[in-house]
Design an enzyme around this catalytic site. Structure first.
Site, mmCIF file in Angstrom:
data_model
loop_
_atom_site.group_PDB
_atom_site.id
_atom_site.type_symbol
_atom_site.label_atom_id
_atom_site.label_comp_id
_atom_site.label_asym_id
_atom_site.label_seq_id
_atom_site.Cartn_x
_atom_site.Cartn_y
_atom_site.Cartn_z
ATOM 1 C CG HIS A 132 -4.885 3.797 0.420
ATOM 2 N ND1 HIS A 132 -4.602 4.642 -0.808
ATOM 3 C CD2 HIS A 132 -3.860 2.953 0.399
ATOM 4 C CE1 HIS A 132 -3.755 4.046 -1.605
ATOM 5 N NE2 HIS A 132 -3.207 3.105 -0.808
ATOM 6 C CG ASP A 189 0.240 -0.954 2.770
ATOM 7 O OD1 ASP A 189 0.802 -1.597 1.876
ATOM 8 O OD2 ASP A 189 -0.452 0.279 2.295
#
Length: 442
Positions: free
Chosen positions: A319, A377
């Protein structure tokens, strides 16, 4: 209806830094501000007036655009807190409307306050009947996010009584309406391309249950709401509710700084979220899994991901903000496996592939050393796919969840006495003054 009141700032001046102009030798003192947590910031508000110079920070990645009391992130340590509460505690113990109330008003509600807030949101979930005709103006193959941008922006044409941002009551009515109507609008964006009839909201259902009902129910038969799926949806909404000053939130604040009405500001946030670099990450995960194709191809793609000269990247791993494990991913990982068990879809090739990729990546020394763990995600894409959402709806779900964060950030901004219209500066690199040449002489 309750009204939000401005909260005291925690800003304090604790030090100064000295800026030296090497060309002139002049020295300038700039204050350093300290918040309650996180890095201190250099206050450059007087910089241009004192030096005649701006700062240069493309993407504003080293610039604090505001002060806020809503969300704190420490990417190095994998921390995400809303109003001081760790995201893990909120996702495990709260429903979405509890978190929504806390983001808006600063505190988790007691039972009576919660019931009043939930009632007020629930009884705002219907949309103006004429709005249904607005959908018919879109092509049947319109992307659901295109529909969301248009319909949410159009709300200001239907609700004139809540667009005056100088009236605190109107601001809060607009806030409630946006949070309440977004599931209805999103479900209608799902139904429209398929030609299915829109389902009206039900006041006896929770926020997440209502959304699942409006999305998947049809008039011809009774729809059973799975508690496992409803809980997974609650978690997805909570985990995506706010994430500090990201691109879409900054867009909402920038649009709001011009005194635009709240419906227009949230529509601007949805447009920003639509970008694949922001809200399309979980959709990119499913696209990547489709590209890999089968479990026996995972090794090849893992090796490609390790090759710096290969453009292929594993989507849903690592991330930009979190340099450690994404704190939201641990919560959603549990839900992903619960949903797959509930639906019995483990024999679905793409989901089988996702689980195998997760297993290999968590055990691979390269990914462990670089802390490239599955992020929120990755798991949200698996869950939404298993539930039956097409990839095109993934960002719509993100917008549905993030609306409460946008609304909270917008309310905080318009109540900030130091707020001014946003006006970023630039480093001009174009032509200097040139003489005009008439067309017949060029």
């Amino acid at each position: 209806m309750a009204q939000q009141t401005p909260m005291a700032k925690s800003e304090s001046t604790s030090d100064t830094v000295t800026l030296v102009d090497n060309a002139t030798g002049k020295r300038f003192e700039l204050p350093v501000l300290g918040g309650s947590e996180g890095p201190r910031v250099i206050d450059i508000r007087s910089l241009y007036g004192e030096t005649g110079m701006f700062t240069y920070d493309p993407g504003f990645t080293s610039t604090a655009s505001c002060d806020s009391q809503i969300t704190f992130i420490d990417g190095d340590d994998g921390i995400l807190r809303h109003r001081g509460y760790p995201i893990e505690d909120l996702a495990e113990n709260c429903d979405f409307l509890e978190v929504a109330h806390m983001l808006l008003f600063g505190e988790l509600p007691d039972r009576a306050t919660y019931e009043k807030f939930a009632h007020d949101i629930t009884y705002h979930t219907m949309v103006h009947e004429q709005l249904l005709y607005f959908y018919r103006g879109f092509r049947r193959d319109a992307h659901p996010m295109a529909i969301m941008v248009g319909v949410v922006g159009a709300l200001s044409a239907f609700y004139h009584d809540s667009t005056d941002i100088s009236d605190p009551h109107q601001c809060m009515v607009a806030s409630y309406r946006l949070i309440a109507k977004m599931p209805t609008i999103a479900a209608m964006a799902f139904k429209y391309p398929m030609g299915q009839p829109f389902m009206y909201p039900r006041n006896d259902l929770s926020y997440a249950e209502n959304f699942l009902y409006m999305t998947f129910a049809v008039p011809a038969e009774e729809y059973h709401i799975s508690p496992v799926l409803a809980r997974a949806m609650e978690r997805i909404l909570i985990l995506h509710a706010d994430h500090e000053q990201n691109a879409s939130t900054s867009t909402v604040r920038l649009a709001g700084s011009s005194a635009a009405n709240p419906f227009a500001c949230i529509a601007a946030g949805i447009a920003s979220l639509w970008g694949p670099a922001h809200g399309g990450a979980n959709e990119a995960v499913l696209d990547m899994l489709t590209e890999i194709g089968s479990k026996d191809q995972i090794g090849e793609f893992i090796n490609r991901a390790k090759d710096k000269d290969d453009p292929f990247r594993l989507m849903g791993f690592g991330h930009r903000v979190y340099k450690n494990y994404d704190p939201r991913a641990a919560v959603l990982r549990k839900s992903a496996h619960e949903v797959l068990d509930e639906l019995g879809v483990k024999d679905e090739p793409l989901l089988e592939l996702a689980l195998e990729l997760e297993r290999i990546a968590l055990e691979d020394d390269y990914f462990v050393e670089k802390k490239l763990f599955p992020n929120v995600d990755f798991y949200s894409g698996i869950i939404l796919r298993a539930m039956g959402f097409p990839n095109s709806m993934f960002t719509v779900l993100f917008a549905l969840a993030r609306t409460v964060g946008w609304v909270a950030q917008w309310n905080e901004m318009i109540q900030d006495p130091t707020q001014r219209i946003g006006r970023p500066r630039q480093l001009y690199t174009g032509e200097t003054k040139r003489d005009f040449v008439p067309m017949d002489q060029r």
